[in-house]
Design a protein around this motif. Structure first.
Motif, PDB file in Angstrom:
ATOM      1  N   UNK A 140      -1.593  -0.841  -7.749  1.00 48.07           N
ATOM      2  CA  UNK A 140      -2.595  -1.882  -7.621  1.00 48.07           C
ATOM      3  C   UNK A 140      -2.102  -3.283  -7.943  1.00 48.07           C
ATOM      4  N   UNK A 141      -0.940  -3.403  -8.564  1.00 46.58           N
ATOM      5  CA  UNK A 141      -0.395  -4.718  -8.899  1.00 46.58           C
ATOM      6  C   UNK A 141       0.178  -5.376  -7.647  1.00 46.58           C
ATOM      7  N   UNK A 142       0.000  -6.680  -7.547  1.00 49.35           N
ATOM      8  CA  UNK A 142       0.479  -7.444  -6.400  1.00 49.35           C
ATOM      9  C   UNK A 142       1.389  -8.573  -6.866  1.00 49.35           C
ATOM     10  N   UNK A 143       2.477  -8.778  -6.115  1.00 53.36           N
ATOM     11  CA  UNK A 143       3.381  -9.896  -6.360  1.00 53.36           C
ATOM     12  C   UNK A 143       3.511 -10.663  -5.053  1.00 53.36           C
ATOM     13  N   UNK A 151      11.827  -1.304  -4.909  1.00 54.47           N
ATOM     14  CA  UNK A 151      10.538  -1.461  -5.567  1.00 54.47           C
ATOM     15  C   UNK A 151      10.169  -0.135  -6.225  1.00 54.47           C
ATOM     16  N   UNK A 152       9.962  -0.184  -7.525  1.00 54.70           N
ATOM     17  CA  UNK A 152       9.520   1.000  -8.267  1.00 54.70           C
ATOM     18  C   UNK A 152       8.064   0.783  -8.642  1.00 54.70           C
ATOM     19  N   UNK A 153       7.227   1.745  -8.283  1.00 58.47           N
ATOM     20  CA  UNK A 153       5.797   1.638  -8.590  1.00 58.47           C
ATOM     21  C   UNK A 153       5.458   2.696  -9.633  1.00 58.47           C
ATOM     22  N   UNK A 165       1.002   3.534  -4.722  1.00 58.10           N
ATOM     23  CA  UNK A 165       1.020   4.833  -5.400  1.00 58.10           C
ATOM     24  C   UNK A 165       2.322   4.935  -6.189  1.00 58.10           C
ATOM     25  N   UNK A 166       2.407   5.801  -7.184  1.00 58.33           N
ATOM     26  CA  UNK A 166       3.663   5.934  -7.936  1.00 58.33           C
ATOM     27  C   UNK A 166       4.797   6.389  -7.012  1.00 58.33           C
ATOM     28  N   UNK A 167       5.964   5.836  -7.239  1.00 55.76           N
ATOM     29  CA  UNK A 167       7.135   6.192  -6.438  1.00 55.76           C
ATOM     30  C   UNK A 167       7.993   4.966  -6.180  1.00 55.76           C
ATOM     31  N   UNK A 168       8.745   5.021  -5.070  1.00 55.66           N
ATOM     32  CA  UNK A 168       9.650   3.925  -4.742  1.00 55.66           C
ATOM     33  C   UNK A 168       9.440   3.449  -3.307  1.00 55.66           C
ATOM     34  N   UNK A 195       6.500   2.371   6.673  1.00 58.23           N
ATOM     35  CA  UNK A 195       5.194   2.989   6.442  1.00 58.23           C
ATOM     36  C   UNK A 195       5.355   4.266   5.612  1.00 58.23           C
ATOM     37  N   UNK A 196       4.400   4.491   4.718  1.00 57.54           N
ATOM     38  CA  UNK A 196       4.387   5.713   3.914  1.00 57.54           C
ATOM     39  C   UNK A 196       5.099   5.613   2.578  1.00 57.54           C
ATOM     40  N   UNK A 197       5.695   4.462   2.267  1.00 56.66           N
ATOM     41  CA  UNK A 197       6.375   4.315   0.982  1.00 56.66           C
ATOM     42  C   UNK A 197       5.366   3.924  -0.104  1.00 56.66           C
ATOM     43  N   UNK A 198       5.839   3.821  -1.342  1.00 58.00           N
ATOM     44  CA  UNK A 198       4.954   3.626  -2.503  1.00 58.00           C
ATOM     45  C   UNK A 198       4.395   2.215  -2.650  1.00 58.00           C
ATOM     46  N   UNK A 199       4.841   1.299  -1.807  1.00 58.70           N
ATOM     47  CA  UNK A 199       4.315  -0.062  -1.838  1.00 58.70           C
ATOM     48  C   UNK A 199       4.100  -0.510  -0.398  1.00 58.70           C
TER      49      UNK A 199
END
Length: 137
Positions: free
Chosen positions: A57-60, A133-135, A104-107, A89-93
């Motif tokens: 949910x965090x945005x930069x 990017x690590x989420x 979602x959690x992931x990379x 598409x489909x990644x964690x950010x």
């Protein structure tokens, strides 16, 4: 069953931000005319930081990234004020206009390219750089 990566590339115009945590004051901010003029001597780009850690949910805003043009002699020429970017598409950010958000959690891997509109007169691929990017939850 074959899987295909779908890329969504958007462009961002990055305005300078006073006190942005990733900006380097030592390099000038290049405008569109400057990065068009540099095309003949561009060897590559690099981005700082090379890793971002976000929470779900965090945005930069992408304008906080420092995208540096490097010429054929290895000299830093300045920061791009605009660039193309995408996350498969489909990644964690997700990368949406002018920002990246942890979904979602992931990379995820954010790829930044020298602007398409400026890459005139060259047939080689546009320079690119990546940000991991690590989420986290």
């Amino acid at each position: 069953m074959k899987r295909f990566a779908v890329w969504l590339f958007l462009s961002v115009a990055a305005a300078p931000v006073a006190g942005a945590q990733f900006k380097s004051a030592a390099l000038p901010e290049l405008d569109e005319a400057a990065y068009r003029a540099l095309v003949p001597v561009v060897k590559g780009i690099r981005v700082e930081p090379t890793t971002l850690t976000l929470r779900v949910g965090q945005t930069i805003e992408l304008r906080t990234l420092n995208v540096i043009v490097v010429d054929s002699s290895g000299k830093d020429r300045g920061r791009l004020s605009g660039f193309d970017f995408g996350i498969p598409k489909g990644q964690a950010a997700v990368a949406v206009p002018r920002k990246i958000t942890g979904s979602r959690p992931g990379t995820a891997v954010l790829t930044i390219h020298y602007p398409t509109l400026a890459w005139k007169g060259r047939s080689d691929p546009r320079p690119a750089a990546t940000v991991n990017v690590e989420v986290k939850p």
